[in-house]
Enzyme design. Structure first.
Site: not given
Ligand code: NAP
Length: 248
Positions: A133, A146
């Site tokens: 991120s 975070y």
């Molecule tokens: P999201 O829609 O909330 O997706 C998060 C995913 O992580 C879900 O599929 C969730 O699946 C999985 N997850 C969470 N805890 C887990 C665990 N203990 N074991 C296995 N899977 C787990 O959010 P997203 O934005 O797509 O995030 C994906 C990645 O991108 C993350 O690492 C986040 O920090 C990063 N990111 C996001 C943003 C943003 O603005 N959205 C920006 C920069 C980086 P389950 O709940 O089904 O397990």
């Protein structure tokens, strides 16, 4: 699937960036193996994409080992995507459980899955893509937990690239800014209204925008390693600097 088909493992494939990445990798010809805790979602997606889905809790070593045991002996791509933020408070109000959960998923989870799959990545001359991120490159008030875990994930990624130098395994850090997914809803404990405000008055990145970059990175010629890719919406200049209401 033929013996030529490349295999990609995506963690956190039940929503957002992980689900979009699984879709785009499948479109690019990869056979996808999906992991997450919400198995109903990954099973539906795997059925649609002709891939496989297995329960995965990256916070639990036994779950990671069981998941990785289902993966074939040689794989080509691992996308460490599972993770996210919990809470947005000053350090003075930090809750131990929130911080521990963030470390368990974003740092320990990344380590556990990578450790378990490294022999299979060596066998497949594979590519590790870690979704960090911009919070791994800058800090902002109320985001210490975070920012700390994403800085750690970035450090782990850099270290891994050093340790794997001399092997054909590639390591890429993809660092998005604001992406509209379930991220903010999870961060704000299900408060949809508060989550929606994060994206008010601007055009955030979509999960597909990030997935597109993942596919680009893994489809470069084998001798090209894209170390780090930072992508943000045009409206966003830093984590806390974004223009709103100007049509961007
Ligand atoms: P999201 O829609 O909330 O997706 C998060 C995913 O992580 C879900 O599929 C969730 O699946 C999985 N997850 C969470 N805890 C887990 C665990 N203990 N074991 C296995 N899977 C787990 O959010 P997203 O934005 O797509 O995030 C994906 C990645 O991108 C993350 O690492 C986040 O920090 C990063 N990111 C996001 C943003 C943003 O603005 N959205 C920006 C920069 C980086 P389950 O709940 O089904 O397990």
């Amino acid at each position: 699937m033929t013996s030529e088909t490349k295999i990609a493992v995506v963690t956190g494939a039940s929503s957002g960036i992980g689900a979009a990445t699984a879709r785009q990798l499948a479109t690019a010809g990869y056979s996808v193996i999906l992991g997450a805790r919400r198995t109903d979602r990954i099973e539906a997606l795997a059925a649609e994409l002709g891939g496989a889905a297995h329960v995965l809790d990256v916070a639990d070593t036994a779950s990671v080992e069981a998941f990785c045991a289902t993966v074939p002996d040689a794989i080509h791509v691992l996308v460490n995507n599972a993770g996210g933020a919990i809470g947005l408070e000053p350090l003075a109000q930090a809750r131990d459980d929130d911080w521990l959960q963030m470390y368990q998923t974003n740092v320990m989870g990344l380590m556990r899955v990578t450790r378990a799959l490294l022999p299979k990545l060596h066998a497949g001359k594979g590519h590790i893509v870690n979704i960090t991120s911009i919070a791994g490159r800058e800090t902002y008030p109320n985001g210490a937990g975070y920012c700390a875990v994403k800085h750690a994930a970035r450090a782990v990624t850099e270290t891994l690239r050093l340790e794997l130098n001399g092997t054909p395994v590639r390591v890429t850090d993809i660092a998005p800014g604001m992406v509209e997914t379930e991220f903010s809803e999870v961060r704000f404990f299900g408060d949809k209204e508060r989550a929606a405000k994060v994206y008010d008055g601007l055009t955030p990145l979509t999960a597909d925008d990030v997935a597109d970059v993942v596919v680009f990175a893994v489809t470069r010629p084998w001798h090209v390693n894209l170390d780090e890719i930072v992508l943000k919406p045009v409206a966003q200049a830093r984590a806390t600097v974004a223009v709103r209401g100007v049509g961007l």
